[in-house]
Motif scaffolding. Structure first.
Motif, PDB file in Angstrom:
ATOM      1  N   GLU B 147       0.826  -1.209   0.000  1.00  0.00           N
ATOM      2  CA  GLU B 147       0.000   0.000   0.000  1.00  0.00           C
ATOM      3  C   GLU B 147       0.862   1.261   0.000  1.00  0.00           C
ATOM      4  OE1 GLU B 147      -3.419  -2.094   2.799  1.00  0.00           O
ATOM      5  OE2 GLU B 147      -2.132  -0.557   3.636  1.00  0.00           O
ATOM      6  N   HIS B 149       1.060   4.975   1.587  1.00  0.00           N
ATOM      7  CA  HIS B 149       0.519   5.760   2.699  1.00  0.00           C
ATOM      8  C   HIS B 149       1.074   7.175   2.713  1.00  0.00           C
ATOM      9  CE1 HIS B 149      -1.428   2.594   5.344  1.00  0.00           C
ATOM     10  NE2 HIS B 149      -0.935   1.891   4.322  1.00  0.00           N
ATOM     11  N   SER B 180      -1.469   6.982   9.790  1.00  0.00           N
ATOM     12  CA  SER B 180      -1.210   7.383   8.408  1.00  0.00           C
ATOM     13  C   SER B 180      -2.492   7.217   7.619  1.00  0.00           C
ATOM     14  CB  SER B 180      -0.099   6.518   7.807  1.00  0.00           C
ATOM     15  OG  SER B 180      -0.550   5.190   7.653  1.00  0.00           O
ATOM     16  N   LYS B 182      -4.037   5.747   4.162  1.00  0.00           N
ATOM     17  CA  LYS B 182      -3.792   4.899   3.003  1.00  0.00           C
ATOM     18  C   LYS B 182      -4.319   5.604   1.749  1.00  0.00           C
ATOM     19  CE  LYS B 182      -6.203   1.163   1.977  1.00  0.00           C
ATOM     20  NZ  LYS B 182      -6.765  -0.179   2.194  1.00  0.00           N
ATOM     21  N   GLU B 185      -3.734   1.175  -2.936  1.00  0.00           N
ATOM     22  CA  GLU B 185      -3.291  -0.200  -2.678  1.00  0.00           C
ATOM     23  C   GLU B 185      -3.294  -0.957  -4.001  1.00  0.00           C
ATOM     24  OE1 GLU B 185      -6.178  -1.849  -0.004  1.00  0.00           O
ATOM     25  OE2 GLU B 185      -7.838  -1.460  -1.382  1.00  0.00           O
TER      26      GLU B 185
END
Lengths: 332, 354
Positions: B147, B149, B180, B182, B185
């Protein structure tokens, strides 16, 4: 002749189209051109410095391949130091009497005409008093003697001139202008036209095919050398397109010609060395050897590549030109 | 294929060159070093003032909507000046990365500040073992698992990792709060990271090209002045050939870097291989040029007093930044051994899907 005007047997196209033509030429597996000293060197020179009569007389025949041309500049004592030329052209009425000894004239054994650098002013020294004069290689007093090359083939030659009489209208440009005309010609030679990128890109493609066939027996450094060869041939192509783009917009080519010449000549050697390293112990076998397998023409190409850093002005001279004209270092 | 830059591209690069010529000369760098600093805040403010931080961000989010060919000469100029401040990393890599993920409100909010010149975002990319200029950042874009972030600076602690290059401020980071956002992803995150890597490597190559040219220029200047045996050392072939050989490498790197910039947006095997080629060639040219410059300066070249080492160190740092030689060789090999070759493929691109 893609870039030549149509009236001289060309197609009147720009440099980008010349590059495209060259790509197709080499993709088709077409051979080296016997008249390349004519069409790529003397042709452009003549177009810039020749009279209308001279252009009409020589260019169409050159374009058609009716006349093959050789270069007659170097002499035994005038190689890199070309201004040390001693061969003379003595004025005699409406003509000149040519005398002297020229050497390293590529393809002179097959050629019909030569363009030579002669001293027209007997009292002159160095770059002054030189003139560019063309002469037929079958004229009385001309003797052409082949010099066997490193690969045993016949290609370049010596030319002995013993009182060869030629009419004055075979002088290109003014009397005493020979040096500056020759330097312009050398720019053509080292610049774009001598080595089109497609030739090297096709060689790189064959190199990768050779590598694939022998990959299992190749050490990692061979793969790295093959990769470098392909990248270098691409860099050369991009560089030529870059130069052609600028020239099409009215830019000129100066010391870049020297940069090009160093790059392609070193690249060509590295490419062939990579091929020889793939072939390993079979690299020494000639094509006719029963065990030659796919050694092909790599050895021929390797030997020819060794000429690259020498002819058209040695790479040492080119580096001097780069240092002095691009980097502004003082003359020695 | 027309390689020429537009007048606008050249004028923008000229403006940056002029600013750097005025404010980022070796004596300016030395002044910083003597003060124990590695960044000049007033110069950075002047650079931010030029409005280039949003150069590669789309106009739809308030950027200038420029593309890689518009920025490549600017990156080259930054290399030539050995600029300490992160114009290239911020404008060339991190800001466009943030902009590509600006659907998230947190990203959009930070982007707005970045484009207003009020904040800087940096990228912590897995290809690089350290993060550059994290101390300047309001936000850090970082991969976590698969992911992507966005961390605020407050949620991180940084450990300074001194570099051989006195003007690179490198850090490792640790999460302190674990907070954080996201941003992406899966395939979207992977693609964004790959695009960032491409821009990072491309503009590192452009900087290396500038570094290389500066090193040769410095060596040539010195070789004109320095006399031995009664003549300038630059009149000797040994020096001429040393510098000419480096210049040849530079001349055959430049078109590769510019072509890589032109193709960067393609995002395919060909464009990625060309960027890798550019990075390899530029690192090689910079290495040759900087070592030639040290050699041409003789014992002075080994001294702290002469400026050459600043460029040698920048070359060393950038050579491994955004992918080392092994990484980029492998990417170039993907194209060379996996795609058609020959003159007709010089400007080839993979067919677009759909």
């Amino acid at each position: 002749m893609v870039t030549w005007p149509e009236r001289y047997g060309g197609r009147g196209l720009d440099l980008i189209r010349w590059l495209i033509f060259e790509e197709e030429y080499w993709r088709a597996g077409a051979p080296l051109r016997v008249n390349q000293n004519g069409v790529f060197l003397f042709g452009p020179t003549l177009m810039e410095y020749g009279s209308d009569e001279q252009k009409a007389r020589f260019l169409p025949r050159m374009a058609a391949g009716d006349d093959i041309w050789a270069q007659a500049w170097s002499e035994p004592q005038a190689g890199s130091d070309l201004a040390a030329v001693r061969a003379t052209a003595r004025r005699d009425g409406d003509g000149y009497i040519l005398s002297g000894h020229k050497i390293w004239s590529s393809r002179a054994v097959f050629a019909d005409w030569a363009f030579g650098l002669f001293r027209t002013d007997p009292a002159s020294e160095r770059h002054k008093g030189l003139s560019l004069i063309v002469f037929p290689l079958d004229a009385p007093g001309v003797r052409v003697q082949a010099i066997p090359q490193i690969d045993g083939e016949t290609g370049f030659a010596e030319i002995f001139l013993d009182g060869v009489r030629v009419p004055a209208d075979l002088r290109i440009g003014g009397e005493g202008d020979g040096w500056s005309i020759c330097m312009a010609t050398a720019g053509f030679e080292r610049g774009l036209m001598l080595r089109s990128p497609a030739r090297f890109q096709m060689a790189a493609k064959r190199l990768v095919e050779l590598f694939r066939a022998h990959e299992a027996s190749c050490p990692p450094e061979t793969k790295a050398a093959v990769l470098q060869a392909v990248m270098d041939t691409d860099a050369y192509a991009l560089s030529i397109y870059w130069t052609a783009s600028r020239m099409r917009a009215g830019g000129g080519i100066g010391a870049e010609a020297s940069v090009n010449k160093i790059f392609w000549s070193e690249m060509d050697i590295a490419l062939h060395r990579a091929a020889l390293s793939i072939l390993g112990a079979r690299a020494e076998l000639l094509r006719e050897a029963p065990a030659a397998g796919d050694v092909g023409r790599w050895l021929d190409g390797y030997f020819f590549s060794l000429a690259g850093p020498i002819y058209a002005g040695s790479n040492e001279i080119q580096k001097n030109i780069i240092a002095e004209r691009m980097l502004g270092l003082p003359r020695g | 294929m027309d390689f020429r830059f537009t007048d606008e591209q050249t004028m923008t690069a000229e403006a940056v060159r002029a600013l750097l010529a005025d404010r980022c000369q070796p004596q300016d760098l030395r002044r910083l070093m003597q003060a124990g600093e590695s960044r000049d805040d007033s110069r950075w403010a002047a650079i931010v003032e030029m409005g280039l931080l949003g150069a590669l961000a789309p106009e739809s989010v308030g950027g200038l909507g420029l593309s890689e060919p518009d920025f490549v000469q600017i990156a080259e100029a930054c290399g030539y000046a050995a600029l300490p401040e992160p114009l290239v990393e911020a404008a060339g890599v991190a800001t466009p990365l943030l902009a590509s993920l600006a659907e998230r409100p947190e990203a959009a909010a930070l982007l707005e500040k970045v484009l207003a010149g009020e904040a800087v975002v940096v990228a912590a990319h897995p290809i690089n073992p350290v993060i550059a200029d994290a101390d300047l950042a309001a936000g850090v874009l970082s991969a976590r698992g698969g992911e992507l972030h966005l961390f605020t600076a407050e949620s991180l602690s940084f450990v300074r990792q001194p570099s051989v290059d006195p003007f690179r401020r490198l850090f490792t980071m640790e999460e302190t709060t674990g907070e954080s956002v996201k941003l992406a992803e899966g395939a979207v995150a992977a693609r964004a990271l790959l695009d960032a890597l491409d821009r990072g490597a491309l503009f590192a190559a452009a900087q290396l090209l500038g570094v290389a040219q500066r090193a040769v220029a410095m060596a040539a200047d010195y070789a004109r002045e320095r006399k031995q045996f009664g003549k300038p050392i630059g009149s000797y072939q040994a020096i001429k050939h040393l510098l000419a050989a480096a210049q040849v490498k530079i001349e055959f790197t430049r078109p590769v870097v510019y072509a890589a910039a032109a193709e960067c947006a393609n995002g395919d095997a060909f464009s990625r291989a060309r960027i890798s080629h550019a990075k390899l060639a530029a690192a090689d040219a910079a290495d040759a040029a900087c070592r030639a410059a040290v050699q041409a300066h003789g014992a002075m070249g080994y001294s702290w007093e002469v400026d050459v080492h600043l460029f040698l160190k920048r070359a060393l740092a950038l050579s491994g930044w955004w992918g080392d030689a092994a990484f980029h060789r492998a990417r170039a090999a993907t194209r060379v051994f996996g795609r058609p070759l020959g003159p007709e493929t010089t400007f080839a691109a993979d067919a677009k899907n759909g």
